[in-house]
Scaffold this motif. Structure first.
Motif, PDB file in Angstrom:
ATOM      1  N   ALA A   1      -7.905  -4.574  -0.818  1.00  0.00           N
ATOM      2  CA  ALA A   1      -7.832  -3.837   0.442  1.00  0.00           C
ATOM      3  C   ALA A   1      -9.227  -3.603   1.017  1.00  0.00           C
ATOM      4  N   LEU A   2     -10.200  -3.322   0.145  1.00  0.00           N
ATOM      5  CA  LEU A   2     -11.582  -3.145   0.614  1.00  0.00           C
ATOM      6  C   LEU A   2     -12.115  -4.429   1.246  1.00  0.00           C
ATOM      7  N   CYS A   3     -11.816  -5.554   0.616  1.00  0.00           N
ATOM      8  CA  CYS A   3     -12.294  -6.842   1.160  1.00  0.00           C
ATOM      9  C   CYS A   3     -11.563  -7.199   2.451  1.00  0.00           C
ATOM     10  N   PHE A   4     -10.243  -6.987   2.483  1.00  0.00           N
ATOM     11  CA  PHE A   4      -9.467  -7.344   3.661  1.00  0.00           C
ATOM     12  C   PHE A   4      -9.810  -6.481   4.868  1.00  0.00           C
ATOM     13  N   GLN A   5     -10.301  -5.253   4.620  1.00  0.00           N
ATOM     14  CA  GLN A   5     -10.669  -4.387   5.735  1.00  0.00           C
ATOM     15  C   GLN A   5     -11.750  -5.015   6.607  1.00  0.00           C
ATOM     16  N   LYS A   6     -12.610  -5.831   5.994  1.00  0.00           N
ATOM     17  CA  LYS A   6     -13.674  -6.482   6.751  1.00  0.00           C
ATOM     18  C   LYS A   6     -13.139  -7.638   7.593  1.00  0.00           C
ATOM     19  N   LEU A   7     -11.982  -8.166   7.214  1.00  0.00           N
ATOM     20  CA  LEU A   7     -11.385  -9.275   7.950  1.00  0.00           C
ATOM     21  C   LEU A   7     -10.335  -8.797   8.936  1.00  0.00           C
ATOM     22  N   SER A   8      -9.433  -7.945   8.456  1.00  0.00           N
ATOM     23  CA  SER A   8      -8.342  -7.457   9.293  1.00  0.00           C
ATOM     24  C   SER A   8      -7.822  -6.150   8.723  1.00  0.00           C
ATOM     25  N   VAL A   9      -7.928  -5.058   9.481  1.00  0.00           N
ATOM     26  CA  VAL A   9      -7.451  -3.767   8.993  1.00  0.00           C
ATOM     27  C   VAL A   9      -5.935  -3.779   8.846  1.00  0.00           C
ATOM     28  N   GLU A  10      -5.246  -4.549   9.700  1.00  0.00           N
ATOM     29  CA  GLU A  10      -3.790  -4.644   9.577  1.00  0.00           C
ATOM     30  C   GLU A  10      -3.407  -5.321   8.268  1.00  0.00           C
ATOM     31  N   LEU A  11      -4.142  -6.373   7.895  1.00  0.00           N
ATOM     32  CA  LEU A  11      -3.857  -7.077   6.646  1.00  0.00           C
ATOM     33  C   LEU A  11      -4.105  -6.170   5.447  1.00  0.00           C
ATOM     34  N   ALA A  12      -5.201  -5.411   5.494  1.00  0.00           N
ATOM     35  CA  ALA A  12      -5.495  -4.471   4.420  1.00  0.00           C
ATOM     36  C   ALA A  12      -4.418  -3.393   4.324  1.00  0.00           C
ATOM     37  N   SER A  13      -3.935  -2.936   5.473  1.00  0.00           N
ATOM     38  CA  SER A  13      -2.898  -1.907   5.499  1.00  0.00           C
ATOM     39  C   SER A  13      -1.591  -2.420   4.909  1.00  0.00           C
ATOM     40  N   ILE A  14      -1.235  -3.650   5.245  1.00  0.00           N
ATOM     41  CA  ILE A  14      -0.012  -4.247   4.703  1.00  0.00           C
ATOM     42  C   ILE A  14      -0.119  -4.400   3.187  1.00  0.00           C
ATOM     43  N   LEU A  15      -1.309  -4.799   2.701  1.00  0.00           N
ATOM     44  CA  LEU A  15      -1.514  -4.947   1.265  1.00  0.00           C
ATOM     45  C   LEU A  15      -1.316  -3.607   0.551  1.00  0.00           C
ATOM     46  N   ILE A  16      -1.845  -2.540   1.130  1.00  0.00           N
ATOM     47  CA  ILE A  16      -1.695  -1.218   0.534  1.00  0.00           C
ATOM     48  C   ILE A  16      -0.214  -0.826   0.470  1.00  0.00           C
ATOM     49  N   CYS A  17       0.513  -1.065   1.545  1.00  0.00           N
ATOM     50  CA  CYS A  17       1.934  -0.710   1.570  1.00  0.00           C
ATOM     51  C   CYS A  17       2.729  -1.525   0.557  1.00  0.00           C
ATOM     52  N   VAL A  18       2.466  -2.834   0.491  1.00  0.00           N
ATOM     53  CA  VAL A  18       3.175  -3.689  -0.464  1.00  0.00           C
ATOM     54  C   VAL A  18       2.801  -3.302  -1.901  1.00  0.00           C
ATOM     55  N   GLY A  19       1.547  -2.908  -2.092  1.00  0.00           N
ATOM     56  CA  GLY A  19       1.078  -2.557  -3.428  1.00  0.00           C
ATOM     57  C   GLY A  19       1.735  -1.331  -4.014  1.00  0.00           C
ATOM     58  N   LEU A  20       2.476  -0.576  -3.200  1.00  0.00           N
ATOM     59  CA  LEU A  20       3.198   0.588  -3.712  1.00  0.00           C
ATOM     60  C   LEU A  20       4.166   0.224  -4.839  1.00  0.00           C
ATOM     61  N   ILE A  21       4.586  -1.022  -4.870  1.00  0.00           N
ATOM     62  CA  ILE A  21       5.528  -1.448  -5.916  1.00  0.00           C
ATOM     63  C   ILE A  21       4.911  -1.315  -7.309  1.00  0.00           C
ATOM     64  N   ASP A  22       3.576  -1.319  -7.383  1.00  0.00           N
ATOM     65  CA  ASP A  22       2.905  -1.221  -8.675  1.00  0.00           C
ATOM     66  C   ASP A  22       2.946   0.201  -9.234  1.00  0.00           C
ATOM     67  N   ILE A  23       3.147   1.213  -8.379  1.00  0.00           N
ATOM     68  CA  ILE A  23       3.106   2.607  -8.830  1.00  0.00           C
ATOM     69  C   ILE A  23       4.240   2.925  -9.814  1.00  0.00           C
ATOM     70  N   PRO A  24       5.514   2.623  -9.489  1.00  0.00           N
ATOM     71  CA  PRO A  24       6.558   2.872 -10.499  1.00  0.00           C
ATOM     72  C   PRO A  24       6.406   2.011 -11.744  1.00  0.00           C
ATOM     73  N   ILE A  25       5.802   0.833 -11.612  1.00  0.00           N
ATOM     74  CA  ILE A  25       5.570  -0.005 -12.790  1.00  0.00           C
ATOM     75  C   ILE A  25       4.587   0.686 -13.733  1.00  0.00           C
ATOM     76  N   ILE A  26       3.510   1.261 -13.163  1.00  0.00           N
ATOM     77  CA  ILE A  26       2.555   2.010 -13.979  1.00  0.00           C
ATOM     78  C   ILE A  26       3.247   3.183 -14.659  1.00  0.00           C
ATOM     79  N   LYS A  27       4.026   3.917 -13.893  1.00  0.00           N
ATOM     80  CA  LYS A  27       4.669   5.128 -14.395  1.00  0.00           C
ATOM     81  C   LYS A  27       5.647   4.831 -15.527  1.00  0.00           C
ATOM     82  N   PHE A  28       6.501   3.821 -15.354  1.00  0.00           N
ATOM     83  CA  PHE A  28       7.596   3.588 -16.295  1.00  0.00           C
ATOM     84  C   PHE A  28       7.354   2.423 -17.249  1.00  0.00           C
ATOM     85  N   SER A  29       6.164   1.833 -17.224  1.00  0.00           N
ATOM     86  CA  SER A  29       5.895   0.667 -18.068  1.00  0.00           C
ATOM     87  C   SER A  29       6.059   0.989 -19.546  1.00  0.00           C
ATOM     88  N   VAL A  30       5.683   2.214 -19.956  1.00  0.00           N
ATOM     89  CA  VAL A  30       5.795   2.574 -21.376  1.00  0.00           C
ATOM     90  C   VAL A  30       7.246   2.801 -21.786  1.00  0.00           C
TER      91      VAL A  30
END
Length: 232
Positions: free
Chosen positions: A139-168
């Motif tokens: 997201a930090l790198c994409f912000q320099k190219l396209s803030v919309e692209l970085a924003s979409i990456l952040i939103c899509v990346g939310l899928i990793d949060i429940p994986i972190i929480k329930f992985s154990v």
């Protein structure tokens, strides 16, 4: 309904005293957290002094996730309104969250070396946190190219949060399950106290960084036409 809170001038005028209160609270909580971690909490019988790393590692890990969720919310509102304050807020959140996630990986490695015999294993919890760090970096790198692209990456990346929480719980992992939950704790009572103390402290330091860094580019921001139309 007034949306003056979205005006950069309003934020600049209100955050000065707010930052002073945050700094005072942060200094007090930092001193208390250090005292509780080093002199009040007992040593673990098996881990010895190495257990003190967990008093920082656990709350930092929690913060890396909470900052990501807050950043995703700001990102969503930016995509919805295109307001520059939401953009700046999400950018600040990405920077702070990347730091917390890196600190989580580093402290986890120093704890794992004497306990597991290695700084790193491709464990489900560790790997999912590692992926979260790269989402932040992407997201930090994409912000320099396209803030919309970085924003979409952040939103899509939310899928990793429940994986972190329930992985154990979903997989057999080397990383132990959580010891503190809303139902209580499975460790000796004096030990969660410095963990919770640091967890109470880190949001203050996060807000200080957030307020100070968000204020920096605000003088170059125009007042929002959206809020002026609504207030009129």
């Amino acid at each position: 309904m007034s949306l003056s809170l979205l005006q950069p001038s309003f934020l600049m005028s209100k955050t000065r005293s707010y930052a002073q209160i945050l700094i005072g609270s942060w200094l007090f909580l930092t001193a208390m957290a250090i005292y509780l971690s080093l002199w009040v909490a007992p040593l673990d019988l098996q881990q010895g002094g190495n257990s003190r790393i967990l008093y920082v590692h656990v709350p930092v890990a929690w913060m890396s996730i909470l900052v990501y969720i807050a950043t995703a919310i700001n990102t969503f509102f930016f995509l919805l309104t295109k307001h520059p304050l939401f953009l700046r807020s999400s950018g600040t959140g990405i920077e702070i969250g990347a730091f917390f996630t890196l600190f989580t990986l580093v402290t986890g490695g120093f704890w794992g070396r004497p306990m597991w015999g290695t700084f790193w294993v491709w464990d489900a919890r560790l790997t999912s946190v590692f992926i979260l760090f790269f989402i932040y970096l992407g997201a930090l790198c994409f912000q320099k190219l396209s803030v919309e692209l970085a924003s979409i990456l952040i939103c899509v990346g939310l899928i990793d949060i429940p994986i972190i929480k329930f992985s154990v719980n979903w997989w057999n992992t080397l990383h132990q399950p959580g010891s503190i939950s809303r139902f209580g704790t499975s460790i000796h009572v004096p030990m969660p106290i410095p963990i919770l103390s640091n967890f109470a402290n880190f949001p203050f330091s996060t807000r200080i960084l957030f307020v100070l860094e968000t204020r920096l580019p605000i003088p170059s921001f125009p007042e929002s036409p959206l809020t002026e139309e609504i207030e009129a």
